[in-house]
Design an enzyme around this catalytic site. Structure first.
Site, PDB file in Angstrom:
ATOM      1  N   ASN A  67      61.565  75.652  48.195  1.00 58.86           N
ATOM      2  CA  ASN A  67      62.375  76.215  49.274  1.00 58.86           C
ATOM      3  C   ASN A  67      62.882  75.164  50.250  1.00 58.86           C
ATOM      4  OD1 ASN A  67      59.402  76.386  49.652  1.00 58.86           O
ATOM      5  ND2 ASN A  67      59.997  76.738  51.771  1.00 58.86           N
ATOM      6  N   CYS A  97      59.525  79.547  57.524  1.00 53.32           N
ATOM      7  CA  CYS A  97      58.237  80.207  57.696  1.00 53.32           C
ATOM      8  C   CYS A  97      57.204  79.318  58.359  1.00 53.32           C
ATOM      9  CB  CYS A  97      57.703  80.670  56.352  1.00 53.32           C
ATOM     10  SG  CYS A  97      58.868  81.744  55.537  1.00 53.32           S
TER      11      CYS A  97
HETATM   12  C1  LIG Z   1      59.470  79.972  47.816  1.00 54.55           C
HETATM   13  C2  LIG Z   1      59.260  81.114  48.767  1.00 54.55           C
HETATM   14  N1  LIG Z   1      58.236  81.944  48.578  1.00 54.55           N
HETATM   15  C3  LIG Z   1      58.015  82.987  49.380  1.00 54.55           C
HETATM   16  C4  LIG Z   1      58.816  83.236  50.464  1.00 54.55           C
HETATM   17  C5  LIG Z   1      58.548  84.416  51.329  1.00 54.55           C
HETATM   18  O1  LIG Z   1      59.443  85.442  50.974  1.00 54.55           O
HETATM   19  P1  LIG Z   1      59.577  86.775  51.811  1.00 54.55           P
HETATM   20  O2  LIG Z   1      60.341  86.405  53.035  1.00 54.55           O
HETATM   21  O3  LIG Z   1      60.335  87.688  50.903  1.00 54.55           O
HETATM   22  O4  LIG Z   1      58.215  87.265  52.092  1.00 54.55           O
HETATM   23  C6  LIG Z   1      59.889  82.383  50.718  1.00 54.55           C
HETATM   24  C7  LIG Z   1      60.728  82.577  51.910  1.00 54.55           C
HETATM   25  O5  LIG Z   1      61.024  81.645  52.630  1.00 54.55           O
HETATM   26  C8  LIG Z   1      60.121  81.298  49.845  1.00 54.55           C
HETATM   27  O6  LIG Z   1      61.129  80.449  50.036  1.00 54.55           O
END
Ligand SMILES: Cc1ncc(COP(=O)(O)O)c(C=O)c1O
Length: 423
Positions: free
Chosen positions: A199, A371
């Site tokens: 990400n 996040c």
């Molecule tokens: C690789 C990855 N996993 C999980 C997530 C979390 O996803 P969600 O926002 O749908 O909970 C993200 C969001 O930034 C992400 O980029």
């Protein structure tokens, strides 16, 4: 109650606004009517108007609960959910079974969740708990140091409750070497969790090689594909993936919906209990509009995937070429294999906080994962970047609406900011 006890890890404190910041980010709309170029599509994407249109009837007109099987509106809602489930599975090259959530011993299942975070939690904790309750002896879990917190945190939780966790280092290019992964497997490895696309740096991990290693040893392979589904070709069955997480808002769908895709024969313990929806694996009233929107978003994303990747890849390459001309710009992660719409660079000779402060009124970019905003990027640290270098890094996430003019504007803003900060 989970066999390893109910204690969650302590919540992370909220990051309060920095009172010493003389120039806090402006509240969006009123303060700056002309929207700055949005180049943060790894954080989230806008919901496509066609997705909004597909969702529209299910909010108010056809609002029934799909679990209400005694009347026609409820049955219609249930049919819409099952149609969406089938569309989602088909988009991933999978056939569903006849059981609840498409589950039966021969077929793949799709369980709707609130997003990829919840899908990851269900996959990882659900598999571990099922192993314990079945009396299995596998206790080792393996993942990468560069995984999203939505994978690392549930696995670290498990590591506090009787499992052993290996967080494998990646190369300076952000990629895992399958031979290193193989060497890190243990006789009692239960699960390997490796993301499809990172990400922050967009690199694509060698899923087929990892899947083959896992399959040969009876190890379950989970893949967080939140950044990959709808952006790269991805067929879990062909890649040896047993559990795949995806998220609506990363592929021009709504926020608050995602799914866990489950291979035939994989047993999970539910992590949310209640009304028994989703074959008992995920209790809670199903959000029909979001589910319909997710399926529509995936269909649309797959329909324009190739031309979108080609167009955004060309824009991204231009951005990278022009950035290099500024001097003192280092690429984070391999340029290939990588998402066509991602670029992540470190700017030498500038203070990261000052850089992002200079950019934020005119450009929507980030310095890392949305996040974990506020803390230094563990992904860039794993690539060997210092704290200061990580802070002076920029993640560009191009998207369906990104234009060449926006890239030019971004380059102009960035060039001016760097020149000023370097004095
Ligand atoms: C690789 C990855 N996993 C999980 C997530 C979390 O996803 P969600 O926002 O749908 O909970 C993200 C969001 O930034 C992400 O980029």
């Amino acid at each position: 109650m989970p066999a390893w006890g109910p204690r969650p890890p302590p919540p992370r404190p909220l990051t309060p606004p920095d009172p010493s910041d003389p120039d806090p980010a402006p509240p969006p709309a009123e303060a700056s009517p002309a929207r700055p170029p949005y180049l943060d599509h790894q954080a989230t994407t806008p919901c496509d108007p066609a997705v909004l249109a597909a969702m529209a009837p299910w909010w108010n007109d056809q609002f029934a609960n799909p679990a209400s099987r005694l009347h026609r509106p409820g049955l219609l809602a249930a049919a819409a959910v099952e149609q969406a489930r089938g569309r989602l599975a088909a988009g991933l090259g999978l056939a569903l079974g006849d059981g609840p959530a498409g589950m039966d011993s021969q077929h793949w299942a799709v369980v709707f969740t609130s997003g990829a975070t919840e899908a990851n939690n269900l996959a990882l904790k659900g598999l571990a708990e099922a192993e314990l309750t079945a009396g299995g002896q596998r206790r080792h879990l393996l993942t990468l140091a560069t995984e999203h917190r939505a994978v690392l945190d549930p696995l670290r939780y498990l590591a506090c409750h009787g499992f052993r966790l290996t967080e494998l280092a990646v190369g300076a290019d952000g990629l895992v070497d399958p031979a290193a992964l193989e060497a890190a497997l243990q006789p009692d490895t239960l699960l390997v969790s490796v993301m499809a696309a990172n990400n922050e740096i967009g690199v694509l991990q060698p899923l087929a090689a990892i899947g083959a290693l896992c399959r040969a040893r009876g190890i379950r392979f989970h893949c967080d594909a939140a950044q990959a589904v709808g952006h790269i070709p991805l067929q879990p069955a062909a890649l040896g993936i047993d559990l795949l997480s995806l998220s609506g808002h990363k592929l021009y769908g709504p926020k608050g919906i995602g799914a866990l895709v489950i291979a035939p024969g994989v047993r999970l313990a539910p992590q949310q209990h209640g009304g028994g929806q989703e074959g008992g694996l995920r209790a809670g009233t199903l959000p029909v509009p979001l589910i319909v929107g997710l399926a529509e978003a995936l269909a649309l994303a797959l329909a324009d995937r190739e031309p979108r990747a080609a167009r955004l890849g060309a824009l991204r390459d231009r951005l990278w070429a022009e950035l290099q001309a500024l001097g003192g710009i280092q690429l984070n992660g391999a340029l290939a294999p990588r998402l066509a719409h991602n670029l992540n660079v470190t700017v030498a000779g500038v203070d990261g906080t000052a850089l992002h402060r200079a950019l934020r009124r005119q450009l929507a970019v980030s310095s890392g994962s949305a996040c974990s905003a506020g803390s230094p990027s563990h992904v860039l640290a794993a690539l060997g970047r210092s704290r200061a270098e990580a802070a002076a890094s920029i993640r560009f996430g191009l998207g369906r609406g990104t234009t060449a003019a926006e890239i030019e504007a971004a380059l102009a803003v960035l060039g001016a900011a760097i020149q000023e900060l370097r004095g």
